[in-house]
Design an enzyme around this catalytic site. Structure first.
Site, mmCIF file in Angstrom:
data_model
loop_
_atom_site.group_PDB
_atom_site.id
_atom_site.type_symbol
_atom_site.label_atom_id
_atom_site.label_comp_id
_atom_site.label_asym_id
_atom_site.label_seq_id
_atom_site.Cartn_x
_atom_site.Cartn_y
_atom_site.Cartn_z
ATOM 1 N N TRP A 355 6.580 36.825 -84.774
ATOM 2 C CA TRP A 355 5.960 36.247 -85.972
ATOM 3 C C TRP A 355 4.884 37.165 -86.524
ATOM 4 O O TRP A 355 4.398 36.964 -87.633
ATOM 5 C CB TRP A 355 5.400 34.851 -85.684
ATOM 6 C CG TRP A 355 4.151 34.801 -84.836
ATOM 7 C CD1 TRP A 355 3.910 35.475 -83.690
ATOM 8 C CD2 TRP A 355 2.983 34.009 -85.085
ATOM 9 N NE1 TRP A 355 2.662 35.165 -83.193
ATOM 10 C CE2 TRP A 355 2.073 34.260 -84.028
ATOM 11 C CE3 TRP A 355 2.625 33.107 -86.083
ATOM 12 C CZ2 TRP A 355 0.827 33.652 -83.952
ATOM 13 C CZ3 TRP A 355 1.374 32.496 -85.998
ATOM 14 C CH2 TRP A 355 0.487 32.769 -84.952
ATOM 15 N N ASP A 356 4.535 38.196 -85.753
ATOM 16 C CA ASP A 356 3.568 39.197 -86.192
ATOM 17 C C ASP A 356 3.903 39.703 -87.597
ATOM 18 O O ASP A 356 3.025 39.891 -88.437
ATOM 19 C CB ASP A 356 3.569 40.401 -85.243
ATOM 20 C CG ASP A 356 3.321 40.037 -83.798
ATOM 21 O OD1 ASP A 356 3.649 38.895 -83.407
ATOM 22 O OD2 ASP A 356 2.831 40.886 -83.042
ATOM 23 N N GLU A 498 -0.895 30.824 -76.489
ATOM 24 C CA GLU A 498 0.113 30.929 -75.427
ATOM 25 C C GLU A 498 -0.446 30.653 -74.032
ATOM 26 O O GLU A 498 0.290 30.753 -73.053
ATOM 27 C CB GLU A 498 0.776 32.300 -75.485
ATOM 28 C CG GLU A 498 1.591 32.479 -76.750
ATOM 29 C CD GLU A 498 2.124 33.887 -76.941
ATOM 30 O OE1 GLU A 498 3.112 34.051 -77.665
ATOM 31 O OE2 GLU A 498 1.537 34.828 -76.371
ATOM 32 N N LYS A 611 -6.058 31.474 -75.934
ATOM 33 C CA LYS A 611 -5.779 32.913 -75.952
ATOM 34 C C LYS A 611 -6.138 33.504 -77.312
ATOM 35 O O LYS A 611 -6.671 34.602 -77.406
ATOM 36 C CB LYS A 611 -4.301 33.149 -75.648
ATOM 37 C CG LYS A 611 -3.866 34.602 -75.715
ATOM 38 C CD LYS A 611 -2.366 34.744 -75.478
ATOM 39 C CE LYS A 611 -1.932 36.199 -75.548
ATOM 40 N NZ LYS A 611 -0.462 36.358 -75.359
ATOM 41 N N GLN A 612 -5.819 32.765 -78.364
ATOM 42 C CA GLN A 612 -5.961 33.295 -79.717
ATOM 43 C C GLN A 612 -6.084 32.149 -80.699
ATOM 44 O O GLN A 612 -6.006 30.980 -80.346
ATOM 45 C CB GLN A 612 -4.739 34.135 -80.063
ATOM 46 C CG GLN A 612 -3.453 33.330 -80.141
ATOM 47 C CD GLN A 612 -2.207 34.185 -80.051
ATOM 48 O OE1 GLN A 612 -1.826 34.618 -78.976
ATOM 49 N NE2 GLN A 612 -1.576 34.433 -81.174
#
Length: 778
Positions: A355-356, A498, A611-612
């Site tokens: 998806w980056d 994640e 994580k993000q």
């Protein structure tokens, strides 16, 4: 370790990344950061001489192969053309031996050339000055140029150089090629053929050398070698003190997957073309080929050029570095190929697309080069075959996009097993390929974003509507009815965070699925009413009448987590009930993932640790759905719990900090994003550069500091420059027009280069620009 203050020969600054001291510990970082590429292929910048721990990688986009049934498809590491065996008076040359002075290895971003220079003293009275130059041509996508210059400062010496094509390489042990035929034509033109073991992609690689001493051509017959997976030539000669040897090397790389051979391929014809191209390039020589390459890059900077006048010169270099690698990694030549998470700079993530691309890289192309943005979305359209197969395999309808994608028809290629569990010692299962499903709506969102910003109706009619409709069909089949709550839920997923696996009702996933279905319903109505023939085609293909009935019955019953009494939206059903720990030791870490030195993934999954960006990403993509108060409350809550262990995270948080007017935090996060690859951490880029982060750096500048957004189909501009920035200027495409935007702390200048009127919101006020307009920067 890296220096960013070096100027180009014409005095231009902000263009050069330089390694000033050779270090075996920094091999991998410099190989990746200084990698070369042109979208067709990428070349990791290992030194010509060999060192323990080096990674020699040459990747050709789209040539995926599966080593065996127990491994997933990956980009194969093609034969190396960069290594040179250099011997001085019969001894192997190495910077590990002797004395090294005036060492410099520089990546010139402006001309995309790698230059390495130093003076080397052998220790026995011999001293030589070396210059190595290298480029991967943007003018002729199949060509690589290398140049070696050796000047004898104190001699004489007997010098030998062996160089050729070396296929004795692998992907960390996985050998993707059958050994093929090797040839040397006229003692000059080398040829090596490789064929991938499973996908049966043919590679034909050619190389040639041209030797000169003091500018004059040397008629010297080389020693020739053909060995297992290798073909080479060696030149040996005596050089007197003051003499200079120059060796030009040109390599040509072609594969049967090249678009020119689609449907009309023969190996003999490709071999003939490679030899013909190689002979022409050999005659031209390094300098002529490089001049054309540099001219192609000059057009890149003319088209994408961004201006930043900052108290910190590194800011501009950091953005230029991002743009350089975005060009080097993007397959602008072929819509059958995507962008790998490490670009073409290393083996990390096996060359797979995530998806980056849609969320972090595509916005750059939407607003800077819409034609390339369209090509990248066409790659996803071609991937519908694999997406439909994945949905069917998992018991769903429609198109369920793979978390990791390779060749469009491959379907899911995420590895099943990953790193070791620090507690159990067992290998950790990678669940993202099974249950990280938000990518399906991310791709639909990207299609919508592209269309609203460009107005490309042809794309939508040929590709876009089909993607949006069939992804909505998937989501409708994925929804689970909760009888007790009277709602549809999405359970057992991984969201953008994640570190939280097997969660129920991840807010990002639920909201994006709702958006996807709602969008499909909107386009259904529009096509049915305004384009009945097109509607009939898609209705026949996808049974839209039935699909719409299902969407309509489920849309308003999809559970969308709402803010609690503290205005916090739960990231998932259980996140806010998990344990809170002090994350200070893991916030300023030398290497990402340091928390797993103390806890395993199951333990981290039971803590309020992200994580993000997760909820924050939702606010960025669907910001009109949430009030400023809700966004700020959630930012304050989740930022301190986010480790930014993904390179995707910092840019999102920076953009939101800009939205909140927190200029200091926004700039600090932007700066950290630029330092993911360029910063002092030695091993941050060992497996390759961070493609999504590089797109995110551009997003920080243009969508964060300049405040560029597409909201409800309207262009918005609300700049909030960092305090030490005096100017930010950049091009921006909107609805087919190129705008030149210049922002200072006092004013905003907008120029429509086509001279056509354009409407946009500036600091929330609707404005119309006829040709050029200047507004106060409130």
């Amino acid at each position: 370790m890296l220096n960013y203050n070096k100027t180009l020969p014409d005095g231009a600054s902000g263009w050069v990344v330089t390694e000033e001291r050779f270090s075996n510990l920094a091999l991998a970082k410099c190989e990746a950061v200084m990698a070369l590429g042109n979208g067709y292929m990428g070349l990791r910048s290992a030194a010509e001489e060999s060192y323990v721990g080096e990674k020699r990688n040459l990747f050709v986009n789209g040539t995926f192969n599966r080593f065996d049934e127990l491994e997933v498809s990956e980009l194969p590491n093609a034969a190396d053309v960069t290594r040179m065996d250099i011997r001085i008076d019969g001894k192997c040359f190495s910077l590990d031996q002797g004395e090294v002075k005036a060492y410099s290895r520089s990546l010139n971003l402006r001309e995309a050339e790698l230059v390495r220079t130093f003076i080397w003293n052998s220790g026995d009275g011999k001293e030589l000055e070396f210059t190595f130059r290298r480029f991967v041509s943007l003018d002729q996508l199949h060509l690589i140029g290398l140049k070696l210059e050796v000047k004898v400062l104190r001699g004489p010496v007997h010098l030998s150089v062996a160089s050729g094509i070396d296929a004795q390489v692998s992907n960390s042990g996985s050998q993707h090629f059958h050994e093929g035929e090797k040839r040397i034509y006229d003692k000059t033109f080398l040829e090596l053929i490789q064929t991938t073991t499973e996908s049966k992609v043919d590679f034909v690689i050619g190389a040639s050398h041209k030797l000169k001493v003091d500018g004059g051509t040397v008629d010297l017959a080389p020693a020739m070698e053909i060995d297992r997976r290798k073909v080479a030539v060696a030149y040996s000669l005596n050089l007197e003190e003051g003499q200079t040897l120059t060796l030009d090397k040109v390599a040509a790389v072609y594969t049967s997957r090249d678009k020119q051979f689609a449907g009309n391929y023969s190996l003999p014809a490709m071999r003939a073309e490679v030899l013909d191209v190689l002979k022409t390039a050999h005659e031209s020589g390094y300098e002529t080929l490089f001049s054309k390459h540099a001219a192609a890059w000059a057009k890149v900077w003319e088209n994408y050029g961004i201006t930043i006048e900052s108290g910190n010169p590194f800011d501009l270099l950091g953005v230029r570095f991002a743009l350089y690698h975005l060009v080097a990694m993007t397959p602008a030549h072929d819509n059958r190929m995507g962008i790998g998470a490490k670009g073409l700079s290393g083996e990390g993530y096996k060359g797979h697309s995530f998806w980056d691309t849609e969320i972090f890289i595509l916005p750059f192309y939407i607003y800077s080069n819409p034609q390339i943005a369209r090509s990248l979305l066409e790659y996803r359209y071609l991937g519908l075959e694999g997406a439909r197969s994945k949905a069917k395999e998992n018991g769903y309808a429609g198109a369920m996009y793979p978390w990791e994608a390779a060749w469009p028809s491959d379907g899911e290629v995420t590895p099943v097993w990953g790193a070791v569990d620090i507690v159990t010692g067992e290998q950790t299962k990678i669940w993202s390929g099974f249950i990280e499903q938000h990518i399906t709506s991310d791709i639909a969102y990207a299609v919508w974003h592209y269309f609203r910003a460009t107005g490309d109706v042809d794309f939508m009619e040929d590709y876009g509507y089909e993607i949006i409709f069939d992804t909505a069909v998937f989501w409708a089949s994925r929804l689970e009815w909760n009888e007790a709550q009277g709602r549809y839920e999405i359970n057992e997923v991984v969201g953008p965070d994640e570190y939280k696996e097997h969660v129920d009702n991840n807010a990002f996933t639920n909201y994006m699925a709702h958006f996807n279905i709602e969008l499909a319903m909107q386009y259904y109505k529009e096509l049915e009413q305004n384009q009945p023939e097109l509607f009939a085609r898609y209705n026949k293909l996808l049974n839209l009448h039935e699909a719409y009935g299902i969407w309509e019955s489920k849309l308003d019953l999809i559970y969308l987590p709402q803010p609690n009494e503290r205005l916090i939206i739960p990231q998932d059903d259980t996140y806010l009930q998990k344990e809170i720990i002090d994350l200070t030791p893991y916030k300023d870490q030398e290497k990402v993932g340091s928390i797993f030195n103390d806890y395993n993934l199951d333990q981290v999954g039971n803590m309020q640790i992200s994580k993000q960006a997760d909820i924050m990403m939702l606010f960025f993509l669907l910001e009109n759905k949430f009030s400023p108060e809700v966004k700020r409350a959630n930012y304050d809550y989740y930022e301190e719990k986010t480790l930014h262990d993904s390179s995707l995270s910092l840019s999102t948080h920076s953009i939101l900090a800009s939205d909140f007017g927190d200029k200091t935090l926004a700039y600090r996060l932007f700066q950290r994003a630029t330092e993911i690859d360029l910063g002092p951490k030695v091993h941050s880029s060992d497996a390759g550069i961070h493609a999504a982060s590089l797109g995110g750096i551009w997003e920080c500048a243009v969508m964060g500091f300049a405040g560029v957004r597409m909201l409800d189909g309207q262009l918005h501009l609300a700049p909030k420059l960092p305090e030490h920035w005096d100017k930010l200027a950049f091009p921006l495409y909107w609805q087919g027009q190129r705008l030149e935007i210049s922002i200072t702390p006092q004013e905003i200048s907008i120029c429509s280069t086509a001279g056509q009127p354009v409407s946009l919101f500036v600091h929330g006020q609707l404005q119309e620009v006829q040709s050029t307009a200047i507004f106060a920067n409130l």
